[in-house]
Design a protein around this motif. Structure first.
Motif, PDB file in Angstrom:
ATOM      1  N   GLY A 272      53.457  94.573 -16.850  1.00  0.00           N
ATOM      2  CA  GLY A 272      54.737  95.180 -16.507  1.00  0.00           C
ATOM      3  C   GLY A 272      54.594  96.599 -15.995  1.00  0.00           C
ATOM      4  O   GLY A 272      55.275  97.002 -15.039  1.00  0.00           O
ATOM      5  N   ALA A 273      53.706  97.372 -16.631  1.00  0.00           N
ATOM      6  CA  ALA A 273      53.487  98.748 -16.183  1.00  0.00           C
ATOM      7  C   ALA A 273      52.920  98.763 -14.768  1.00  0.00           C
ATOM      8  O   ALA A 273      53.288  99.621 -13.944  1.00  0.00           O
ATOM      9  CB  ALA A 273      52.542  99.464 -17.147  1.00  0.00           C
ATOM     10  N   ILE A 274      52.029  97.832 -14.451  1.00  0.00           N
ATOM     11  CA  ILE A 274      51.462  97.740 -13.104  1.00  0.00           C
ATOM     12  C   ILE A 274      52.561  97.431 -12.094  1.00  0.00           C
ATOM     13  O   ILE A 274      52.655  98.066 -11.034  1.00  0.00           O
ATOM     14  CB  ILE A 274      50.365  96.654 -13.064  1.00  0.00           C
ATOM     15  CG1 ILE A 274      49.129  97.113 -13.850  1.00  0.00           C
ATOM     16  CG2 ILE A 274      49.984  96.320 -11.627  1.00  0.00           C
ATOM     17  CD1 ILE A 274      48.119  96.009 -14.093  1.00  0.00           C
ATOM     18  N   LEU A 275      53.395  96.452 -12.405  1.00  0.00           N
ATOM     19  CA  LEU A 275      54.473  96.071 -11.492  1.00  0.00           C
ATOM     20  C   LEU A 275      55.399  97.247 -11.206  1.00  0.00           C
ATOM     21  O   LEU A 275      55.752  97.521 -10.049  1.00  0.00           O
ATOM     22  CB  LEU A 275      55.274  94.907 -12.082  1.00  0.00           C
ATOM     23  CG  LEU A 275      54.561  93.560 -12.190  1.00  0.00           C
ATOM     24  CD1 LEU A 275      55.414  92.570 -12.979  1.00  0.00           C
ATOM     25  CD2 LEU A 275      54.264  93.001 -10.811  1.00  0.00           C
ATOM     26  N   GLN A 276      55.805  97.946 -12.273  1.00  0.00           N
ATOM     27  CA  GLN A 276      56.743  99.046 -12.097  1.00  0.00           C
ATOM     28  C   GLN A 276      56.110 100.213 -11.345  1.00  0.00           C
ATOM     29  O   GLN A 276      56.716 100.781 -10.432  1.00  0.00           O
ATOM     30  CB  GLN A 276      57.252  99.520 -13.463  1.00  0.00           C
ATOM     31  CG  GLN A 276      58.321 100.599 -13.392  1.00  0.00           C
ATOM     32  CD  GLN A 276      59.592 100.095 -12.738  1.00  0.00           C
ATOM     33  OE1 GLN A 276      59.955  98.928 -12.900  1.00  0.00           O
ATOM     34  NE2 GLN A 276      60.274 100.963 -12.006  1.00  0.00           N
ATOM     35  N   ALA A 277      54.893 100.580 -11.721  1.00  0.00           N
ATOM     36  CA  ALA A 277      54.227 101.703 -11.070  1.00  0.00           C
ATOM     37  C   ALA A 277      54.007 101.428  -9.586  1.00  0.00           C
ATOM     38  O   ALA A 277      54.196 102.300  -8.735  1.00  0.00           O
ATOM     39  CB  ALA A 277      52.902 102.008 -11.762  1.00  0.00           C
ATOM     40  N   ALA A 278      53.608 100.199  -9.250  1.00  0.00           N
ATOM     41  CA  ALA A 278      53.409  99.852  -7.843  1.00  0.00           C
ATOM     42  C   ALA A 278      54.717  99.891  -7.075  1.00  0.00           C
ATOM     43  O   ALA A 278      54.758 100.318  -5.915  1.00  0.00           O
ATOM     44  CB  ALA A 278      52.761  98.472  -7.740  1.00  0.00           C
ATOM     45  N   SER A 279      55.801  99.459  -7.705  1.00  0.00           N
ATOM     46  CA  SER A 279      57.097  99.481  -7.020  1.00  0.00           C
ATOM     47  C   SER A 279      57.550 100.905  -6.726  1.00  0.00           C
ATOM     48  O   SER A 279      58.362 101.129  -5.817  1.00  0.00           O
ATOM     49  CB  SER A 279      58.159  98.762  -7.863  1.00  0.00           C
ATOM     50  OG  SER A 279      58.561  99.550  -8.974  1.00  0.00           O
ATOM     51  N   GLU A 280      57.023 101.874  -7.471  1.00  0.00           N
ATOM     52  CA  GLU A 280      57.352 103.284  -7.261  1.00  0.00           C
ATOM     53  C   GLU A 280      56.288 104.005  -6.442  1.00  0.00           C
ATOM     54  O   GLU A 280      56.284 105.234  -6.372  1.00  0.00           O
ATOM     55  CB  GLU A 280      57.529 103.973  -8.618  1.00  0.00           C
ATOM     56  CG  GLU A 280      58.681 103.388  -9.448  1.00  0.00           C
ATOM     57  CD  GLU A 280      58.728 103.940 -10.862  1.00  0.00           C
ATOM     58  OE1 GLU A 280      57.874 104.788 -11.202  1.00  0.00           O
ATOM     59  OE2 GLU A 280      59.605 103.519 -11.632  1.00  0.00           O
ATOM     60  N   ARG A 281      55.399 103.245  -5.846  1.00  0.00           N
ATOM     61  CA  ARG A 281      54.325 103.760  -4.992  1.00  0.00           C
ATOM     62  C   ARG A 281      53.458 104.784  -5.724  1.00  0.00           C
ATOM     63  O   ARG A 281      53.044 105.805  -5.167  1.00  0.00           O
ATOM     64  CB  ARG A 281      54.890 104.369  -3.696  1.00  0.00           C
ATOM     65  CG  ARG A 281      55.651 103.386  -2.839  1.00  0.00           C
ATOM     66  CD  ARG A 281      55.988 103.969  -1.471  1.00  0.00           C
ATOM     67  NE  ARG A 281      54.784 104.072  -0.653  1.00  0.00           N
ATOM     68  CZ  ARG A 281      54.355 103.126   0.182  1.00  0.00           C
ATOM     69  NH1 ARG A 281      55.029 101.998   0.293  1.00  0.00           N
ATOM     70  NH2 ARG A 281      53.268 103.302   0.903  1.00  0.00           N
ATOM     71  N   ARG A 282      53.150 104.498  -6.961  1.00  0.00           N
ATOM     72  CA  ARG A 282      52.225 105.336  -7.725  1.00  0.00           C
ATOM     73  C   ARG A 282      50.806 104.788  -7.571  1.00  0.00           C
ATOM     74  O   ARG A 282      50.601 103.596  -7.334  1.00  0.00           O
ATOM     75  CB  ARG A 282      52.591 105.348  -9.209  1.00  0.00           C
ATOM     76  CG  ARG A 282      54.001 105.801  -9.529  1.00  0.00           C
ATOM     77  CD  ARG A 282      54.120 106.113 -10.995  1.00  0.00           C
ATOM     78  NE  ARG A 282      55.515 106.130 -11.446  1.00  0.00           N
ATOM     79  CZ  ARG A 282      55.927 106.760 -12.538  1.00  0.00           C
ATOM     80  NH1 ARG A 282      55.056 107.430 -13.283  1.00  0.00           N
ATOM     81  NH2 ARG A 282      57.192 106.722 -12.899  1.00  0.00           N
ATOM     82  N   VAL A 283      49.840 105.659  -7.744  1.00  0.00           N
ATOM     83  CA  VAL A 283      48.450 105.230  -7.833  1.00  0.00           C
ATOM     84  C   VAL A 283      48.241 104.623  -9.217  1.00  0.00           C
ATOM     85  O   VAL A 283      48.572 105.251 -10.237  1.00  0.00           O
ATOM     86  CB  VAL A 283      47.484 106.411  -7.620  1.00  0.00           C
ATOM     87  CG1 VAL A 283      46.038 105.963  -7.788  1.00  0.00           C
ATOM     88  CG2 VAL A 283      47.701 107.033  -6.251  1.00  0.00           C
ATOM     89  N   VAL A 284      47.706 103.410  -9.272  1.00  0.00           N
ATOM     90  CA  VAL A 284      47.479 102.722 -10.548  1.00  0.00           C
ATOM     91  C   VAL A 284      45.976 102.628 -10.765  1.00  0.00           C
ATOM     92  O   VAL A 284      45.281 101.872 -10.088  1.00  0.00           O
ATOM     93  CB  VAL A 284      48.117 101.323 -10.547  1.00  0.00           C
ATOM     94  CG1 VAL A 284      47.917 100.650 -11.909  1.00  0.00           C
ATOM     95  CG2 VAL A 284      49.602 101.405 -10.205  1.00  0.00           C
TER      96      VAL A 284
END
Length: 361
Positions: A272-284
């Protein structure tokens, strides 16, 4: 004998209500040919050979694509980098598939929480804020008397450890979805544009091996491998128990069903954290085998998330190498690490800073 408290009960799920729940967040793919050419020209110029910087060039291109939505090449910015460590226990630990007792999960979580872990020192060195999330530790995480927490603890416990996947599903599909949504909520409230993700949890590698095997078609014996600390008898026993679990859940093939049958609460929250961070264009920035398994699930749900994933390191876990091959990912480090908790991500961080500086020159 299993002394873990019973899993938290959950109310019956109304199918119509479940169907009305929001879908996974929208993630935009990042590939941008013109931007790639700009980065290549900027790095190599007229005096260097093509791809002179090797994998570092690929890292620069990826970071630039994550942060730049227009045609121009701009500086890469890192703001308020975060390390989030999700902790949970696994019911299959009762089958003796780990060289560590289950209590180790709570002990490692307490060390991180009180600032006594190596992770704390590395996070201080690199300016990372650290958050510990109790996704499903098998007991309460309670600080010793007169001790203050050095990092915040978020209580998002779905249950006191998953159930034993050899006997039944590790969790229900409703629990898996709830854990994914909890991970999304954690990431949503984090500041900054860089999120490093890792885990704490005895037997987490066993769940990761099952997910790799089922989602990617990797033979379970290869996905599991033999831990360096195991003897032949222990390795064979572990493989037999994992085969028993895989056979019981052989009908689980869809990503969410596989996660529920053989995953872990921390893996679901990492997803879930990956999905949300990617949707906000963050570096994961991902650390280790378990975080990589969560990325497999996230990619299966929303394929575009793969563009935002930076794999910090290839661990000593045999299945991790195969996972990276299936993700078509080149890890930044290969240092034979056998620890999680974000150590690999923080060790790899200077390479991201180097990539940032190369664009600024």
């Amino acid at each position: 004998m299993n002394s873990r408290p019973a899993p938290l009960t959950e109310p019956p799920i109304d199918n119509e209500v479940a169907a009305a729940r929001p879908s996974w967040p929208e993630v935009h793919p990042t590939p941008h040919l013109q931007l790639d050419l700009m980065v290549q020209h900027h790095l190599n110029g007229p005096t260097e050979s093509e791809q002179a910087f090797g994998h570092v060039e690929a890292l620069v291109r990826q970071l630039a694509a994550i942060q730049h939505t227009d045609q121009g090449l701009q500086n890469i910015r890192f703001e308020a980098p975060q390390l989030v460590v999700f902790a949970a226990d696994h019911g299959i630990a009762d089958e003796g598939v780990s060289t560590f007792p289950q209590e180790t999960t709570r002990q490692r979580a307490l060390a991180l929480l009180t600032g006594k872990s190596h992770v704390n020192a590395l996070a201080d060195l690199h300016g990372f804020a650290v958050t510990l999330v109790d996704a499903g530790v098998g007991s309460h995480i309670q600080l010793p008397p007169d001790t203050e927490a050095s990092v915040p603890l978020l209580l998002r416990k779905i249950g006191y450890g998953t159930r034993n996947m050899v006997i039944t599903q590790a969790m229900s599909v409703a629990q898996a979805r709830a854990a994914i949504e909890a991970g999304m909520d954690v990431a949503r409230h984090l500041p900054g544009n860089v999120v490093a993700l890792s885990n704490i949890g005895v037997a987490g590698n066993a769940s990761a091996a099952q997910l790799l095997s089922r989602l990617c078609g990797v033979p379970l014996a290869d996905a599991c491998g033999k831990d360096q600390a195991e003897d032949e008898v222990g390795a064979q026993r572990k493989l037999e128990r994992l085969f028993a679990a895989a056979s019981r859940h052989r009908k689980a093939t869809k990503p969410l069903d596989v996660l529920a049958a053989m995953g872990g609460f921390e893996i679901a929250m990492l997803c879930g954290a990956i999905l949300q961070a990617a949707s906000e264009r963050r570096v994961v920035l991902l650390d280790g085998f378990v975080a990589g398994a969560a990325a497999l699930v996230a990619r299966a749900l929303v394929p575009a998330v793969a563009d935002y994933l930076v794999f910090a390191q290839r661990s000593a876990e045999p299945g991790h190498r195969l996972l990276l091959i299936h993700m078509q990912a080149s890890p930044l480090l290969d240092m034979n690490l056998r620890t999680g908790q974000g150590v690999g991500a923080l060790l790899a961080w200077p390479l991201l800073l180097a990539a940032q500086r190369l664009i600024e020159r």
